[in-house]
Design an enzyme around this catalytic site. Structure first.
Site, PDB file in Angstrom:
ATOM      1  N   ASP A   1      -8.409  -3.040  14.250  1.00 25.19           N
ATOM      2  CA  ASP A   1      -9.787  -3.235  13.794  1.00 25.19           C
ATOM      3  C   ASP A   1      -9.909  -4.380  12.802  1.00 25.19           C
ATOM      4  O   ASP A   1     -10.956  -4.574  12.185  1.00 25.19           O
ATOM      5  CB  ASP A   1     -10.341  -1.941  13.183  1.00 25.19           C
ATOM      6  CG  ASP A   1      -9.527  -1.439  12.000  1.00 25.19           C
ATOM      7  OD1 ASP A   1      -8.536  -2.114  11.611  1.00 25.19           O
ATOM      8  OD2 ASP A   1      -9.861  -0.365  11.451  1.00 25.19           O
TER       9      ASP A   1
ATOM     10  N   ASP B   1       0.838  -1.201   0.000  1.00 28.00           N
ATOM     11  CA  ASP B   1       0.000   0.000   0.000  1.00 28.00           C
ATOM     12  C   ASP B   1       0.872   1.250   0.000  1.00 28.00           C
ATOM     13  O   ASP B   1       2.090   1.172   0.150  1.00 28.00           O
ATOM     14  CB  ASP B   1      -0.952  -0.008   1.201  1.00 28.00           C
ATOM     15  CG  ASP B   1      -0.289  -0.510   2.476  1.00 28.00           C
ATOM     16  OD1 ASP B   1       0.902  -0.214   2.702  1.00 28.00           O
ATOM     17  OD2 ASP B   1      -0.957  -1.219   3.257  1.00 28.00           O
TER      18      ASP B   1
ATOM     19  N   HIS C   1      -8.056  -4.794   9.992  1.00 30.82           N
ATOM     20  CA  HIS C   1      -7.755  -4.513   8.588  1.00 30.82           C
ATOM     21  C   HIS C   1      -6.448  -5.160   8.156  1.00 30.82           C
ATOM     22  O   HIS C   1      -5.552  -5.397   8.965  1.00 30.82           O
ATOM     23  CB  HIS C   1      -7.743  -3.000   8.307  1.00 30.82           C
ATOM     24  CG  HIS C   1      -6.559  -2.257   8.838  1.00 30.82           C
ATOM     25  ND1 HIS C   1      -6.630  -1.390   9.898  1.00 30.82           N
ATOM     26  CD2 HIS C   1      -5.257  -2.230   8.440  1.00 30.82           C
ATOM     27  CE1 HIS C   1      -5.439  -0.864  10.126  1.00 30.82           C
ATOM     28  NE2 HIS C   1      -4.587  -1.362   9.253  1.00 30.82           N
TER      29      HIS C   1
ATOM     30  N   GLU D   1      -9.980  -1.293   5.142  1.00 27.65           N
ATOM     31  CA  GLU D   1     -10.646  -1.022   6.405  1.00 27.65           C
ATOM     32  C   GLU D   1     -11.917  -1.869   6.537  1.00 27.65           C
ATOM     33  O   GLU D   1     -12.377  -2.464   5.554  1.00 27.65           O
ATOM     34  CB  GLU D   1     -10.984   0.470   6.502  1.00 27.65           C
ATOM     35  CG  GLU D   1      -9.770   1.397   6.465  1.00 27.65           C
ATOM     36  CD  GLU D   1      -8.990   1.420   7.775  1.00 27.65           C
ATOM     37  OE1 GLU D   1      -9.080   0.451   8.552  1.00 27.65           O
ATOM     38  OE2 GLU D   1      -8.287   2.410   8.021  1.00 27.65           O
TER      39      GLU D   1
END
Length: 260
Positions: free
Chosen positions: A136, A67, A138, A143
């Site tokens: 979370d 990314d 991801h 996300e």
């Protein structure tokens, strides 16, 4: 999905580095997908040590990015291109020509996303993709509620992720709101997925990814769909796994020739 519970981050780094080294011994031109952040550093340090010791030749290896931030100036020290060059490519003694990543400064971001997705395919696909996991759940910057079939694209970061990443900047105000990330569908095309998780802060996310239902709410749960996915977690990150003892027993009984 295989779950390997290790004593600490250093042990996890050594285990994964040896898996990368074994891959490069079989396939010297292998394409290694790398992640950024503090979690994978022990992997890169252990692999670099193997190169210096002459245990593996990485001269033909290729490195690709998972990314990238959108909008950081070229050469910004916290752009993921700069981070990967600094923490992976240079320590391994590779040239920048061995590296590929998305263009976070492109004028046409959707076109840059499509171009990178295509470039990975044209390169023969990723042989081993190293992943981290967010608090979370991801992976990459996919996300919660990202499509499990998603391709490389632009994403808006959650406030939690920006807070988590603020430690690399002077303040959260400097953390970009947008990123280019390989999509979950793109990630799942890698031949081997290896997720490293360390620390108690990742324990809930690891438990949901491994033992919870397949859900876009926990993007890492998509690894349940992959035929060769390995979760490497230290004791703290594995502390909420209901089947922890089973995972320890199965790994202890695993034939050495299988590797990870």
């Amino acid at each position: 999905m295989e779950v390997v519970i290790v004593p600490d981050a250093a042990a996890g780094g050594e285990l994964i580095a040896e898996a990368m080294a074994a891959l490069l011994r079989r396939k010297p031109e292998a394409l290694l997908g790398v992640a950024t952040g503090s979690t994978p550093l022990p992997v890169y340090q252990a692999l670099s040590a193997k190169v210096r010791a002459g245990e593996v030749d990485v001269a033909g290896a290729r490195i690709c990015q998972l990314d990238e931030y959108v909008g950081l100036p070229a050469g910004h020290p916290e752009s993921y291109r700069s981070v990967v060059l600094r923490e992976v490519v240079e320590p391994l003694g590779l040239s920048e020509a061995a590296f590929m990543g998305p263009d976070g400064g492109a004028e046409d971001i959707p076109a840059a996303c499509a171009a990178y997705d295509s470039a990975l395919t044209e390169a023969g696909g990723v042989d081993l993709q190293l992943l981290g996991i967010g608090t979370d759940g991801h992976i990459g910057f996919n996300e919660p509620c990202s499509s499990l079939a998603s391709r490389t694209r632009i994403k808006t970061l959650t406030e939690q992720t920006r807070k988590d990443n603020a430690r690399f900047f002077d303040s959260i105000d400097q953390v970009p709101h947008h990123v280019i990330t390989q999509g979950i569908g793109t990630i799942l095309e890698a031949r081997h997925l290896v997720l490293l998780a360390t620390g108690e802060a990742k324990a809930d996310a690891v438990a949901l990814a491994v033992e919870g239902p397949l859900s876009a709410l926990v993007p890492a749960s998509a690894l349940q769909l992959h035929p060769h996915a390995t979760i490497v977690a230290d004791e703290a990150a594995a502390s909420r796994l209901k089947l922890g003892d089973y995972f320890r027993a199965t790994y202890a009984a695993k034939p050495a020739w299988q590797g990870i």
